[in-house]
Design a protein around this motif. Sequence first.
Motif, PDB file in Angstrom:
ATOM      1  N   ARG A   1     -12.531  -5.062  -9.045  1.00 51.05           N
ATOM      2  CA  ARG A   1     -11.556  -4.819  -8.074  1.00 51.05           C
ATOM      3  C   ARG A   1     -11.867  -6.626  -8.225  1.00 51.05           C
ATOM      4  N   SER A   2     -10.864  -7.013  -7.200  1.00 50.47           N
ATOM      5  CA  SER A   2     -11.106  -8.706  -7.314  1.00 50.47           C
ATOM      6  C   SER A   2     -11.653  -8.935  -5.486  1.00 50.47           C
TER       7      SER A   2
ATOM      8  N   TRP B   1      -9.742 -10.530  -2.904  1.00 49.34           N
ATOM      9  CA  TRP B   1      -9.403 -10.458  -2.383  1.00 49.34           C
ATOM     10  C   TRP B   1     -10.139  -8.523  -1.953  1.00 49.34           C
ATOM     11  N   LEU B   2     -10.031  -7.806  -2.844  1.00 46.48           N
ATOM     12  CA  LEU B   2      -9.470  -6.688  -2.151  1.00 46.48           C
ATOM     13  C   LEU B   2     -11.011  -5.839  -1.804  1.00 46.48           C
TER      14      LEU B   2
ATOM     15  N   SER C   1     -11.308  -6.977   2.202  1.00 50.14           N
ATOM     16  CA  SER C   1     -10.496  -6.370   3.149  1.00 50.14           C
ATOM     17  C   SER C   1     -10.333  -4.873   2.968  1.00 50.14           C
TER      18      SER C   1
ATOM     19  N   GLY D   1      -2.552  -2.286  -3.047  1.00 54.41           N
ATOM     20  CA  GLY D   1      -3.261  -3.829  -3.131  1.00 54.41           C
ATOM     21  C   GLY D   1      -4.021  -3.636  -4.660  1.00 54.41           C
TER      22      GLY D   1
ATOM     23  N   SER E   1      -0.817  -7.316  -6.301  1.00 60.76           N
ATOM     24  CA  SER E   1      -0.343  -7.328  -4.829  1.00 60.76           C
ATOM     25  C   SER E   1      -2.037  -7.648  -4.403  1.00 60.76           C
ATOM     26  N   GLY E   2      -2.864  -7.111  -4.687  1.00 61.14           N
ATOM     27  CA  GLY E   2      -4.502  -7.508  -3.821  1.00 61.14           C
ATOM     28  C   GLY E   2      -5.106  -8.365  -5.483  1.00 61.14           C
ATOM     29  N   ARG E   3      -4.222  -9.418  -6.338  1.00 57.36           N
ATOM     30  CA  ARG E   3      -5.178  -9.439  -7.692  1.00 57.36           C
ATOM     31  C   ARG E   3      -4.506 -10.704  -7.275  1.00 57.36           C
TER      32      ARG E   3
ATOM     33  N   ALA F   1      -4.431  -9.413  -0.638  1.00 63.45           N
ATOM     34  CA  ALA F   1      -5.663  -8.015  -0.239  1.00 63.45           C
ATOM     35  C   ALA F   1      -5.817  -7.361   1.219  1.00 63.45           C
TER      36      ALA F   1
ATOM     37  N   ARG G   1      -3.093  -3.986   2.861  1.00 65.44           N
ATOM     38  CA  ARG G   1      -3.512  -3.817   3.243  1.00 65.44           C
ATOM     39  C   ARG G   1      -2.858  -3.837   5.205  1.00 65.44           C
TER      40      ARG G   1
END
Length: 496
Positions: free
Chosen positions: A24-25, A27-28, A31, A91, A95-97, A212, A216
């Motif tokens: 996972r990034s 960001w995610l 989030s 995400g 879009s989440g990376r 993210a 979300r």
Amino acid sequence: MRRETIRLGGGMRGDEGAGAPPHRSLWLLESLDVPDGPGAPFSGDLSPLLGAARADVAIVGGGYVGLWTALELKKREPALEVALLEGDVCGGGASGRNGGQIHSWWERLGGLSAVCGTEEAVRLARASEEALDVLQRLSDDGLDFDLRRDGWVWTATTPVQLGAWEQVLERVARHGGSPYERLTAEQVAERTGSPVHLGGIWERTGGTVHPAKLVRGLRRLALEAGVRIHEHTRVRAIEPGAGAPGAVTRVVTESGATLDAARVVLASGAWAAALPEFANRMFVVASDVIATRRAPERLDAIGWDDGAAICDSQMRVLYYQRTPEGRVVFGRGGGAVALNGRIGRGFDRSERFARDATQAFRRVYPMLADLAIEQSWSGPVDRTLAHVPLFGRLRANPSVLYGVGWSGSGVAQSVIGGRILASLALDADDEWSRSGLVDQPPLTFPPDPIRWAGAQLVRSAVQRKARAEDAGRTPRWIDRRIAALTPGLPEGEGRT
């Protein structure tokens, strides 16, 4: 027209290393701690699709484009049954990376003009400015995604990059746009906190977001609007309905569940590259990102105190921001290239390219070189020859619509994508369904494995050229010649 079964499995998430959790990034990971609603605990992943279901419109892909399409459809026709299927979590893909940068399409005006004509290109550039305002309104209405409208700074970090923006400025001015301001080296250094920057321009309407949190948040808004969302639902095939042209199309998942719909929207980004229709129209390249530990006092000390988006001007673009809590998130484009559009676990994270991004970060911010790197991740970018997205109806089944090929510039522009896809799904006759981005004349790459082998050769030359320029050396003649073969933008356009 004979309709065909469209098989998606080869390029969808999970085709390599199935069963292993994705990397996972940052960001995610951050989030997922954000409540889905005021005062409510995070509700967790949404249930996969089970059994047989129906909808008016089925959307494949739970990133920005899919969610904006769903929201636009429900805005126009609240009673419409919309179901969205996502192979991971919303995400989990690009879009989440991404780097969390937002800016307009003015710097892509040359590519838009080549595809759409000048009048439509200018309209889309202005629409992209309005899309930035849509994000502002979401933030003003209480959706928290760390929006900061401190502008987008397009810079030069080596002498050879100076003036990369000149033709864009001339082209934009010729067509009545005025989004940019010139910056001196001192002004760029003041905005970025780094004396390595030698000059640049500033787009005042741009800025940064937490990618993210945004996706979300859109997920929550879609659920509130009545969109049915099924996560962990990988699509295996899209089958034609029997009988008349208006027959229902069936989406089949890996688990055997089915969703029948009058229209299907493919909003799966890079994962669509494995489809035969896109095999020669786009390719997938990784972009790699690192994040430092929190050190707000260190960033304050060098004068880096706002949320501007920053990019340099090389082919392997560097892009970065200071996060609100005082991290540096720093990315570099031009990583791994997918063969036959297959996106495996290597597109989640690459130690090799993370080291490359770290080295670039320490060159641009030598005074921060001791900051620990706490997280790194990768993400796939769906690139087209003109560096603008593709919209239309699949030849194999005109009931299946697509919006793919965002070429690294879709965080805000996906608002436009949602409008185009909603108009196509509703058979509307309007400025969006008639956009020049729809049913573009095909611009094609060579087929794989020739394209993949050529991409490896060109990428290696681009990397050697970038290393030489970073070190203040003149790149070798052969590297300059090979790097010039990079499928790219019209001369003088940005590399974001």
